[in-house]
Structure formats: C-alpha cells, structure tokens
Design a protein around this motif. Structure first.
Motif, PDB file in Angstrom:
ATOM      1  N   SER A  54      28.399  49.988  70.398  1.00 38.24           N
ATOM      2  CA  SER A  54      27.191  50.202  69.603  1.00 38.24           C
ATOM      3  C   SER A  54      27.520  51.173  68.482  1.00 38.24           C
ATOM      4  O   SER A  54      28.141  52.213  68.715  1.00 38.24           O
ATOM      5  CB  SER A  54      26.069  50.787  70.469  1.00 38.24           C
ATOM      6  OG  SER A  54      25.804  49.953  71.583  1.00 38.24           O
TER       7      SER A  54
ATOM      8  N   LEU B 257      27.657  45.870  68.301  1.00 36.58           N
ATOM      9  CA  LEU B 257      26.220  45.838  68.078  1.00 36.58           C
ATOM     10  C   LEU B 257      25.866  46.900  67.047  1.00 36.58           C
ATOM     11  O   LEU B 257      26.361  48.026  67.115  1.00 36.58           O
ATOM     12  CB  LEU B 257      25.465  46.116  69.377  1.00 36.58           C
ATOM     13  CG  LEU B 257      25.912  45.332  70.623  1.00 36.58           C
ATOM     14  CD1 LEU B 257      25.078  45.757  71.828  1.00 36.58           C
ATOM     15  CD2 LEU B 257      25.805  43.836  70.388  1.00 36.58           C
TER      16      LEU B 257
ATOM     17  N   GLU C 271      19.102  44.608  73.396  1.00 39.12           N
ATOM     18  CA  GLU C 271      20.342  44.039  72.867  1.00 39.12           C
ATOM     19  C   GLU C 271      21.552  44.454  73.706  1.00 39.12           C
ATOM     20  O   GLU C 271      22.475  43.667  73.915  1.00 39.12           O
ATOM     21  CB  GLU C 271      20.537  44.462  71.415  1.00 39.12           C
ATOM     22  CG  GLU C 271      19.624  43.781  70.426  1.00 39.12           C
ATOM     23  CD  GLU C 271      19.940  44.163  68.998  1.00 39.12           C
ATOM     24  OE1 GLU C 271      20.730  43.462  68.344  1.00 39.12           O
ATOM     25  OE2 GLU C 271      19.398  45.186  68.523  1.00 39.12           O
ATOM     26  N   ARG C 272      21.542  45.690  74.171  1.00 43.63           N
ATOM     27  CA  ARG C 272      22.653  46.132  75.025  1.00 43.63           C
ATOM     28  C   ARG C 272      22.657  45.364  76.351  1.00 43.63           C
ATOM     29  O   ARG C 272      23.723  44.984  76.846  1.00 43.63           O
ATOM     30  CB  ARG C 272      22.545  47.632  75.290  1.00 43.63           C
ATOM     31  CG  ARG C 272      22.814  48.517  74.066  1.00 43.63           C
ATOM     32  CD  ARG C 272      23.030  49.971  74.501  1.00 43.63           C
ATOM     33  NE  ARG C 272      23.241  50.845  73.367  1.00 43.63           N
ATOM     34  CZ  ARG C 272      22.270  51.516  72.746  1.00 43.63           C
ATOM     35  NH1 ARG C 272      21.014  51.404  73.197  1.00 43.63           N
ATOM     36  NH2 ARG C 272      22.519  52.294  71.719  1.00 43.63           N
TER      37      ARG C 272
ATOM     38  N   ASP D  80      29.008  53.965  72.763  1.00 45.34           N
ATOM     39  CA  ASP D  80      28.021  54.224  71.716  1.00 45.34           C
ATOM     40  C   ASP D  80      28.649  55.203  70.750  1.00 45.34           C
ATOM     41  O   ASP D  80      28.981  56.325  71.122  1.00 45.34           O
ATOM     42  CB  ASP D  80      26.738  54.799  72.309  1.00 45.34           C
ATOM     43  CG  ASP D  80      25.700  55.096  71.243  1.00 45.34           C
ATOM     44  OD1 ASP D  80      25.238  54.145  70.585  1.00 45.34           O
ATOM     45  OD2 ASP D  80      25.356  56.287  71.055  1.00 45.34           O
TER      46      ASP D  80
ATOM     47  N   THR E  88      23.873  42.789  63.630  1.00 44.28           N
ATOM     48  CA  THR E  88      24.538  42.342  64.853  1.00 44.28           C
ATOM     49  C   THR E  88      24.704  40.829  64.856  1.00 44.28           C
ATOM     50  O   THR E  88      25.751  40.302  65.248  1.00 44.28           O
ATOM     51  CB  THR E  88      23.751  42.792  66.092  1.00 44.28           C
ATOM     52  OG1 THR E  88      23.723  44.229  66.144  1.00 44.28           O
ATOM     53  CG2 THR E  88      24.396  42.270  67.373  1.00 44.28           C
TER      54      THR E  88
ATOM     55  N   GLU F 182      23.108  49.290  65.479  1.00 36.65           N
ATOM     56  CA  GLU F 182      21.821  49.936  65.721  1.00 36.65           C
ATOM     57  C   GLU F 182      20.985  49.147  66.731  1.00 36.65           C
ATOM     58  O   GLU F 182      19.836  48.778  66.456  1.00 36.65           O
ATOM     59  CB  GLU F 182      21.069  50.115  64.394  1.00 36.65           C
ATOM     60  CG  GLU F 182      21.840  50.989  63.405  1.00 36.65           C
ATOM     61  CD  GLU F 182      21.205  51.033  62.027  1.00 36.65           C
ATOM     62  OE1 GLU F 182      20.187  50.331  61.824  1.00 36.65           O
ATOM     63  OE2 GLU F 182      21.722  51.754  61.165  1.00 36.65           O
ATOM     64  N   PRO F 183      21.546  48.868  67.902  1.00 33.27           N
ATOM     65  CA  PRO F 183      20.845  48.009  68.867  1.00 33.27           C
ATOM     66  C   PRO F 183      19.771  48.763  69.634  1.00 33.27           C
ATOM     67  O   PRO F 183      19.814  49.983  69.796  1.00 33.27           O
ATOM     68  CB  PRO F 183      21.965  47.585  69.815  1.00 33.27           C
ATOM     69  CG  PRO F 183      22.883  48.777  69.829  1.00 33.27           C
ATOM     70  CD  PRO F 183      22.863  49.315  68.422  1.00 33.27           C
TER      71      PRO F 183
END
Length: 323
Positions: free
Chosen positions: A97, A118, A125-126, A68, A265, A120-121
């Motif tokens: 991310s 990704l 989504e992760r 991240d 994404t 701003e998941p």
C-alpha cells in the motif's frame, strides 16, 4: 466493509499454517492489517514498523507480506528492494500500500516478486488483495463469508479475468516460443530511439501533437457525459504512451495512472497486465536504477502506427474523430 469473514487456517503442502509478515509505520493501519490477516487464516510471524524490521535480525518472510509505505526515503526504498528480491526467490506473495507521492519510487522497487501495489487503498481494497492471494491456495476451506464480501471477491475475479482476456486480444501477436503473456525485454533498437536526440520514434507514429489532440477529444466527452461511461484504461494508456514515444518523452508510472482515467490501483493492474502480456515495457531509469518508466513495446508501437494511418491521423492538421 467490516472484517466479518473467517477462514479455516490455510496450510501449505507440508501441513504448516501459512504465515504473514506485516510491516507498517501507521499504528492503526498495522493493527487493521493484522486483524484482517488473522481473520483470513494466516499466522502472524512479524508485525512491526518498517525501520524495526530493517534493523532487526534477518528472519524468514511469511508466505504473504503486507506492507504499508507512504514515505519514499532511501532507507525505505532499500528495504523494499530487498523484500522484492527475497520474495521473488522464496515465492512469497506481496501486497504493498502506498500513496501517489511515493508511487514511482515504490513501483521501481518491485520487479521480481509480482507484488500487488495498491494506491491509497481503503480496508476493503486490502481485504480484496488478500483474497486474491487466498485464491491461489489449493484446497482452501471456507467457513463463513458475508454475502457482501463474497460478491465483492466474485466481481474482482471476473474483472481480472476479463482484463486478461481483453489484453490477450489486444496483444499484437503471439511471441515465438511462448504465448501472448511472455515478458520480453526492450530491444537495443528501442533503447537507442528512446535516448535524447535519438532518430525518431522508430514506428512512423504521427506527431505527438496529433495524438495529444485525439486524447483531448476523448477527454472532452466528460464535459457532457459521466466519464465512467467511456472508461477504457487500456486504450488511454496506449494513446498516452504513443504520444510520449512520438515526442521522445519518458513516462512515469504516476503520470500513466493519471492518464488511464481510472483509480490508480485499477490503472496499476492494467499496466501490470499489459507489461506481462508484452504490450508494454518496464524500462529502468538510467539516472536512478531504483525507478522505472513504462513504454510501448516495438510491436505495440507498430500496431498503433498502423491504426493511426488507417484512422487518417498523420499530423496535427489531419485528425479524424476517434470513437
């Protein structure tokens, strides 16, 4: 979506449980990523801040690396570039991310590992990204998976499959010595045409203003109808890059994601697939090798030029309505 799923531990061919390296500066996100990776069956090897990992002794990467990263400073970008190189050599899977502000810098760091990026998941989504990694693990035994999660992963698999099939059809033709999914480098001729002051766009494309007018007409539909009815990221990407090539402009990943008209994404998945298919090219920024731009491949530009000719789009005074 809650992380209420659980897998049997996942093992490699030697019978060792697959490991995960988790790097995140935000405490809450790091803890969340750890919980989800453990629930997915991975053994946590490292779970720390990016600067702590960079300053520590060199350790083996996990089979999965979750990062991240919202800050695009020099130290962080250098770490991401090293991770990309190590993962590319070891075969580790990476899920990154980031935010829109750092997207161009982060994207430029990954050219070897095939990282999933990704933008701003959310947590869901992760989890889906981890699910895509697990889909490549042979003989994975599922112990329990909530119906909502199962359907979401099924839809993702269908979406990616349809995307690949669609891009396969869009590809201007099979490359000699390989299929449509063979990656090619930019030709020397294209590099010369792209340079400032170069000799035209090299594909007889219409004026950039004419292509931009087509784009504006497409965008105008959103004033009267739900924009989701007309979502066509591949075509919007091609139109934006054609206009840029006609105007001899470079296109950043961030601006191309915006032009695609879908969540960033999703746009990145399309861009990645189109680069892998040979429709688009990833061009290193000559002023900063850590960054990269996206451009049409020569064969794609030729196909776009033929399309515009048949559609009657030759100048800003000759614009036909395009569906």
């Amino acid at each position: 979506m809650q992380a209420d799923f659980s897998y049997e531990p996942v093992y490699d061919g030697a019978g060792c449980q697959l490991g995960v390296t988790i790097l995140a500066d935000r405490d809450a996100v790091r803890a969340q990523m750890r919980d989800d990776a453990v629930a997915a069956g991975f053994r946590v090897l490292e779970c720390c801040r990016l600067d702590e990992f960079a300053s520590g002794s060199i350790a083996a990467l996990g089979d999965l690396v979750l990062v991240d990263c919202l800050v695009a400073d020099a130290e962080t970008m250098a770490l991401l570039a090293r991770l990309d190189m190590r993962a590319g050599k070891s075969g580790a899977q990476m899920v990154i991310s980031t935010g829109m502000d750092a997207l161009d810098a982060v994207f430029g760091c990954f050219s070897m590992s095939g990282a999933q990026i990704l933008v701003e998941p959310g947590r869901a989504e992760r989890i889906i990204a981890v699910g895509r990694v697990l889909a490549d693990v042979p003989n994975l035994r599922l112990r329990e998976l909530a119906e909502e999660d199962r359907l979401m992963l099924l839809r993702l698999t269908e979406q990616v499959g349809k995307m690949a099939e669609r891009i396969e059809r869009l590809s201007p033709g099979q490359r000699e010595g390989g299929g449509a999914f063979r990656l090619e480098a930019a030709s020397q001729a294209w590099r010369g045409q792209d340079a400032a002051g170069g000799a035209g766009n090299g594909a007889n494309l219409p004026e950039a203003a004419a292509i931009r007018a087509v784009i504006r007409r497409r965008q105008m539909r959103a004033k009267f109808f739900d924009a989701d009815l007309f979502a066509d990221p591949a075509w919007d990407i091609l139109l934006d890059l054609a206009a840029a090539r006609a105007g001899r402009e470079r296109v950043s990943v961030t601006s191309l994601c915006i032009a695609a008209g879908v969540p960033a994404t999703t746009a990145l998945r399309w861009i990645t697939q189109m680069v892998e298919s040979g429709l688009l090219l990833r061009i290193p920024d000559p002023a900063d090798r850590r960054r990269a731009h996206i451009a049409l491949a020569d064969s794609t530009a030729d196909a776009m030029a033929r399309y515009f000719r048949e559609a009657g789009i030759g100048s800003s005074q000759q614009i036909a309505a395009v569906a």
